[in-house]
Design a protein around this motif. Structure first.
Motif, PDB file in Angstrom:
ATOM      1  N   PRO A 114     -52.383  37.850   1.833  1.00 31.62           N
ATOM      2  CA  PRO A 114     -50.947  37.584   2.034  1.00 31.62           C
ATOM      3  C   PRO A 114     -50.032  38.463   1.190  1.00 31.62           C
ATOM      4  CG  PRO A 114     -52.188  35.552   1.706  1.00 31.62           C
ATOM      5  CD  PRO A 114     -53.091  36.668   1.344  1.00 31.62           C
ATOM      6  N   LEU A 115     -50.539  38.916   0.030  1.00 28.11           N
ATOM      7  CA  LEU A 115     -49.728  39.785  -0.824  1.00 28.11           C
ATOM      8  C   LEU A 115     -50.694  40.572  -1.713  1.00 28.11           C
ATOM      9  CD1 LEU A 115     -46.559  38.685  -2.880  1.00 28.11           C
ATOM     10  CD2 LEU A 115     -47.926  40.702  -3.346  1.00 28.11           C
ATOM     11  N   ASP A 116     -50.883  41.818  -1.384  1.00 28.96           N
ATOM     12  CA  ASP A 116     -51.732  42.681  -2.188  1.00 28.96           C
ATOM     13  C   ASP A 116     -50.870  43.380  -3.234  1.00 28.96           C
ATOM     14  OD1 ASP A 116     -54.186  43.945  -2.835  1.00 28.96           O
ATOM     15  OD2 ASP A 116     -53.590  45.729  -1.716  1.00 28.96           O
ATOM     16  N   ALA A 117     -51.387  43.511  -4.456  1.00 29.16           N
ATOM     17  CA  ALA A 117     -50.664  44.080  -5.597  1.00 29.16           C
ATOM     18  C   ALA A 117     -49.644  43.080  -6.154  1.00 29.16           C
ATOM     19  CB  ALA A 117     -49.981  45.397  -5.232  1.00 29.16           C
ATOM     20  N   THR A 118     -50.114  41.854  -6.403  1.00 28.96           N
ATOM     21  CA  THR A 118     -49.217  40.827  -6.940  1.00 28.96           C
ATOM     22  C   THR A 118     -48.702  41.197  -8.327  1.00 28.96           C
ATOM     23  OG1 THR A 118     -50.374  39.108  -5.682  1.00 28.96           O
ATOM     24  CG2 THR A 118     -48.991  38.381  -7.492  1.00 28.96           C
ATOM     25  N   GLN A 119     -49.560  41.775  -9.169  1.00 24.09           N
ATOM     26  CA  GLN A 119     -49.128  42.178 -10.504  1.00 24.09           C
ATOM     27  C   GLN A 119     -47.947  43.152 -10.416  1.00 24.09           C
ATOM     28  OE1 GLN A 119     -50.260  41.194 -13.669  1.00 24.09           O
ATOM     29  NE2 GLN A 119     -48.493  42.393 -14.345  1.00 24.09           N
ATOM     30  N   GLU A 120     -48.086  44.135  -9.526  1.00 33.79           N
ATOM     31  CA  GLU A 120     -47.008  45.117  -9.338  1.00 33.79           C
ATOM     32  C   GLU A 120     -45.764  44.460  -8.733  1.00 33.79           C
ATOM     33  OE1 GLU A 120     -50.616  47.160 -10.179  1.00 33.79           O
ATOM     34  OE2 GLU A 120     -50.217  45.643  -8.660  1.00 33.79           O
ATOM     35  N   TYR A 121     -45.963  43.478  -7.893  1.00 38.35           N
ATOM     36  CA  TYR A 121     -44.869  42.707  -7.287  1.00 38.35           C
ATOM     37  C   TYR A 121     -44.026  42.055  -8.372  1.00 38.35           C
ATOM     38  CZ  TYR A 121     -42.918  39.031  -4.125  1.00 38.35           C
ATOM     39  OH  TYR A 121     -42.122  38.176  -3.388  1.00 38.35           O
ATOM     40  N   THR A 122     -44.686  41.485  -9.386  1.00 36.76           N
ATOM     41  CA  THR A 122     -43.952  40.831 -10.476  1.00 36.76           C
ATOM     42  C   THR A 122     -43.276  41.843 -11.394  1.00 36.76           C
ATOM     43  OG1 THR A 122     -45.888  40.765 -11.970  1.00 36.76           O
ATOM     44  CG2 THR A 122     -45.586  38.905 -10.450  1.00 36.76           C
ATOM     45  N   GLU A 123     -43.782  43.087 -11.406  1.00 44.44           N
ATOM     46  CA  GLU A 123     -43.222  44.125 -12.273  1.00 44.44           C
ATOM     47  C   GLU A 123     -42.142  44.947 -11.575  1.00 44.44           C
ATOM     48  OE1 GLU A 123     -46.561  46.451 -13.448  1.00 44.44           O
ATOM     49  OE2 GLU A 123     -47.493  44.847 -14.611  1.00 44.44           O
ATOM     50  N   GLY A 124     -41.885  44.663 -10.303  1.00 43.63           N
ATOM     51  CA  GLY A 124     -40.880  45.408  -9.561  1.00 43.63           C
ATOM     52  C   GLY A 124     -41.391  46.712  -8.982  1.00 43.63           C
ATOM     53  N   LEU A 125     -42.691  46.947  -9.039  1.00 43.85           N
ATOM     54  CA  LEU A 125     -43.286  48.163  -8.459  1.00 43.85           C
ATOM     55  C   LEU A 125     -43.648  47.889  -7.004  1.00 43.85           C
ATOM     56  CD1 LEU A 125     -45.567  49.095 -11.496  1.00 43.85           C
ATOM     57  CD2 LEU A 125     -43.321  50.049 -10.924  1.00 43.85           C
ATOM     58  N   THR A 126     -42.609  47.660  -6.215  1.00 45.21           N
ATOM     59  CA  THR A 126     -42.811  47.147  -4.860  1.00 45.21           C
ATOM     60  C   THR A 126     -43.372  48.179  -3.886  1.00 45.21           C
ATOM     61  OG1 THR A 126     -40.484  47.631  -4.378  1.00 45.21           O
ATOM     62  CG2 THR A 126     -41.026  45.389  -5.090  1.00 45.21           C
ATOM     63  N   GLN A 127     -43.379  49.460  -4.261  1.00 41.66           N
ATOM     64  CA  GLN A 127     -43.936  50.471  -3.365  1.00 41.66           C
ATOM     65  C   GLN A 127     -45.435  50.257  -3.136  1.00 41.66           C
ATOM     66  OE1 GLN A 127     -42.934  50.969  -6.473  1.00 41.66           O
ATOM     67  NE2 GLN A 127     -44.070  52.609  -7.526  1.00 41.66           N
ATOM     68  N   TYR A 128     -46.082  49.534  -4.048  1.00 43.44           N
ATOM     69  CA  TYR A 128     -47.525  49.299  -3.930  1.00 43.44           C
ATOM     70  C   TYR A 128     -47.861  48.042  -3.112  1.00 43.44           C
ATOM     71  CZ  TYR A 128     -47.914  52.611  -7.849  1.00 43.44           C
ATOM     72  OH  TYR A 128     -47.851  53.717  -8.654  1.00 43.44           O
ATOM     73  N   VAL A 129     -46.861  47.224  -2.840  1.00 38.77           N
ATOM     74  CA  VAL A 129     -47.103  45.914  -2.218  1.00 38.77           C
ATOM     75  C   VAL A 129     -47.389  46.049  -0.728  1.00 38.77           C
ATOM     76  CG1 VAL A 129     -46.052  43.679  -1.670  1.00 38.77           C
ATOM     77  CG2 VAL A 129     -45.724  44.702  -3.936  1.00 38.77           C
ATOM     78  N   THR A 130     -48.430  45.367  -0.276  1.00 39.85           N
ATOM     79  CA  THR A 130     -48.752  45.314   1.151  1.00 39.85           C
ATOM     80  C   THR A 130     -49.138  43.903   1.545  1.00 39.85           C
ATOM     81  OG1 THR A 130     -51.098  45.854   0.816  1.00 39.85           O
ATOM     82  CG2 THR A 130     -49.599  47.704   1.205  1.00 39.85           C
ATOM     83  N   VAL A 131     -49.065  43.638   2.836  1.00 38.03           N
ATOM     84  CA  VAL A 131     -49.559  42.398   3.442  1.00 38.03           C
ATOM     85  C   VAL A 131     -50.587  42.830   4.487  1.00 38.03           C
ATOM     86  CG1 VAL A 131     -48.976  40.378   4.828  1.00 38.03           C
ATOM     87  CG2 VAL A 131     -47.400  41.174   3.052  1.00 38.03           C
ATOM     88  N   MET A 132     -51.793  42.254   4.437  1.00 38.75           N
ATOM     89  CA  MET A 132     -52.872  42.777   5.278  1.00 38.75           C
ATOM     90  C   MET A 132     -53.571  41.707   6.107  1.00 38.75           C
ATOM     91  SD  MET A 132     -54.572  45.693   2.829  1.00 38.75           S
ATOM     92  CE  MET A 132     -54.828  44.672   1.378  1.00 38.75           C
ATOM     93  N   VAL A 133     -53.920  42.110   7.326  1.00 42.23           N
ATOM     94  CA  VAL A 133     -54.693  41.274   8.248  1.00 42.23           C
ATOM     95  C   VAL A 133     -55.839  42.115   8.788  1.00 42.23           C
ATOM     96  CG1 VAL A 133     -54.687  40.043  10.452  1.00 42.23           C
ATOM     97  CG2 VAL A 133     -52.720  39.851   8.916  1.00 42.23           C
ATOM     98  N   CYS A 134     -57.018  41.521   8.850  1.00 41.81           N
ATOM     99  CA  CYS A 134     -58.193  42.225   9.365  1.00 41.81           C
ATOM    100  C   CYS A 134     -58.973  41.311  10.303  1.00 41.81           C
ATOM    101  CB  CYS A 134     -59.088  42.665   8.212  1.00 41.81           C
ATOM    102  SG  CYS A 134     -60.570  43.572   8.705  1.00 41.81           S
ATOM    103  N   VAL A 135     -59.273  41.797  11.490  1.00 37.50           N
ATOM    104  CA  VAL A 135     -60.080  41.058  12.459  1.00 37.50           C
ATOM    105  C   VAL A 135     -61.476  41.662  12.474  1.00 37.50           C
ATOM    106  CG1 VAL A 135     -60.363  40.398  14.877  1.00 37.50           C
ATOM    107  CG2 VAL A 135     -58.065  40.525  13.880  1.00 37.50           C
ATOM    108  N   VAL A 136     -62.485  40.808  12.281  1.00 34.36           N
ATOM    109  CA  VAL A 136     -63.862  41.288  12.293  1.00 34.36           C
ATOM    110  C   VAL A 136     -64.621  40.662  13.454  1.00 34.36           C
ATOM    111  CG1 VAL A 136     -63.828  41.570   9.792  1.00 34.36           C
ATOM    112  CG2 VAL A 136     -64.797  39.505  10.754  1.00 34.36           C
ATOM    113  N   VAL A 137     -65.566  41.415  13.984  1.00 27.04           N
ATOM    114  CA  VAL A 137     -66.451  40.928  15.051  1.00 27.04           C
ATOM    115  C   VAL A 137     -67.885  41.120  14.568  1.00 27.04           C
ATOM    116  CG1 VAL A 137     -67.205  41.221  17.438  1.00 27.04           C
ATOM    117  CG2 VAL A 137     -64.785  41.536  16.848  1.00 27.04           C
ATOM    118  N   ASP A 138     -68.617  40.036  14.507  1.00 25.99           N
ATOM    119  CA  ASP A 138     -69.999  40.070  13.995  1.00 25.99           C
ATOM    120  C   ASP A 138     -70.066  40.722  12.613  1.00 25.99           C
ATOM    121  OD1 ASP A 138     -70.865  38.913  16.387  1.00 25.99           O
ATOM    122  OD2 ASP A 138     -71.170  40.863  17.336  1.00 25.99           O
ATOM    123  N   GLY A 139     -69.050  40.479  11.797  1.00 24.92           N
ATOM    124  CA  GLY A 139     -69.038  40.986  10.431  1.00 24.92           C
ATOM    125  C   GLY A 139     -68.517  42.396  10.276  1.00 24.92           C
ATOM    126  N   GLU A 140     -68.201  43.083  11.379  1.00 28.81           N
ATOM    127  CA  GLU A 140     -67.707  44.459  11.311  1.00 28.81           C
ATOM    128  C   GLU A 140     -66.185  44.482  11.449  1.00 28.81           C
ATOM    129  OE1 GLU A 140     -69.564  47.278  13.889  1.00 28.81           O
ATOM    130  OE2 GLU A 140     -71.528  46.324  13.714  1.00 28.81           O
TER     131      GLU A 140
END
Length: 347
Positions: A155-181
């Protein structure tokens, strides 16, 4: 002789038919129509994944701009680095996790965050199953049984940077896998107004541009800001000092830098969670890149396995470069990883 009129007993006829049906079911079982497992349209799931990642990103940005983070330390990594939790993490989790749960109740969803509050699904608005930017690029579709599909979300990658205002590093990610791939990856950069996505074997967003992979005068490797010392030591030993080590926050950001060609590789020699790397792995696969452990093995994202990857990480946009870097980095990285493991046992 007068004709004989035969009248069928309706009740008897019904009993006969029911008996015949039961006998056929006993002999042959249920027809496939009744036994068929629900299936998921991957193209629709891609559109929903993009929509929900953007929905989570909106909450992440809104909370940061309102200075309403309510940050706290939820734990520490094995190396002693703080693991932060904010309102942005939780609100993004709710938007994405429950969005998927409402639209795909039979699909397993694994998130970095957890909560036990009851949810009113009537208040959760659905996401469009069609997305123009997806339709422009992808023409065909694939239907997959629900049991073979799982979704990993960060839901929020780079939370430490998020709290420090380094928002260029922040991402939100979703990944769909099929049979583990990893098959579908979505990375939203809420503060940059950018979302990139890819479906391995089918296509990717128009704004996802693979950088050139020509050999640079110096090897360039991007690493975690919190672990750059260890990786810098490993990289210098592997490449005889002919290396630039770039420190950055967020696994999603670092993977995108590899894809853009800004650096040769992204490596990590300490434990990393699968929700941090799954989306990037899918996108790398779709553009001909590679992500493996430092043993050279593919990472299994099956939903019932551990979410931890403690065998190191290497990501490159060139397969040839990948094997070259594996050969150089593996020995030094494994030695450092073994030292970490021994020190952890003695704590």
């Amino acid at each position: 002789m007068a004709p004989v009129n035969v009248r069928l007993n309706p009740v008897g006829f019904i009993v006969f038919i029911v008996g015949l049906i039961l006998a056929l079911l006993y002999l042959f079982g249920l027809p496939d129509f009744f036994r068929r497992e629900p299936r998921v349209s991957m193209k629709e799931l891609l559109a929903v994944s993009v929509g929900l990642a953007q929905r989570g990103g909106i909450r992440v940005k809104e909370i940061h701009e309102a200075h309403n983070l309510h940050e706290k330390v939820k734990g520490k990594t094995a190396e002693g680095a703080k693991e932060m939790l904010t309102s942005g993490d939780l609100e993004s989790h709710r938007a994405i996790f429950y969005g998927f749960s409402k639209m795909y109740p039979g699909v397993k969803v694994i998130s970095e965050e957890h909560e036990t509050k009851p949810v009113d699904f009537n208040k959760i608005s659905p996401v469009d199953l069609k997305l123009p930017e997806v339709d422009e690029v992808i023409e065909s579709d694939q239907s997959i049984p629900v049991s073979r599909v799982a979704i990993w979300i960060d839901p929020l990658d780079a939370t430490q940077e998020y709290t420090e205002g380094l928002t260029q590093y922040v991402t939100v990610m979703v990944c769909v896998v099929v049979d583990g791939e990893p098959k579908i990856g979505v990375i939203n950069r809420p503060f940059e107004g950018e979302t990139v996505w890819a479906w391995d074997g089918y296509g990717h967003s128009k704004n996802l541009v693979k950088g050139k992979t020509e050999k640079k005068d110096k090897h360039s490797i991007i690493v975690s800001r919190s672990h750059q010392g260890d990786v810098k030591e490993v990289a210098n030993k592997a490449f005889g000092g002919n290396v630039d080590v770039v420190a950055a926050g967020g696994a999603g950001y670092k993977t995108l830098e590899v894809i853009k060609g800004s650096v040769n590789a992204y490596t990590h020699i300490t434990l990393i969670k699968k929700w941090d790397i799954c989306a990037g792995n899918a996108i790398l696969n779709a553009v001909g890149g590679k992500m493996t452990t430092l043993d050279g093995d593919f990472i299994d994202y099956s939903p019932y396995l551990t979410p931890k990857n403690d065998r190191g990480l290497l990501a490159t946009v060139s397969k040839n470069l990948h094997y070259d870097y594996l050969e150089k980095l593996a020995v030094e990285a494994k030695a450092k990883m073994e030292l970490h493991a021994k020190s952890k046992k003695h704590r």
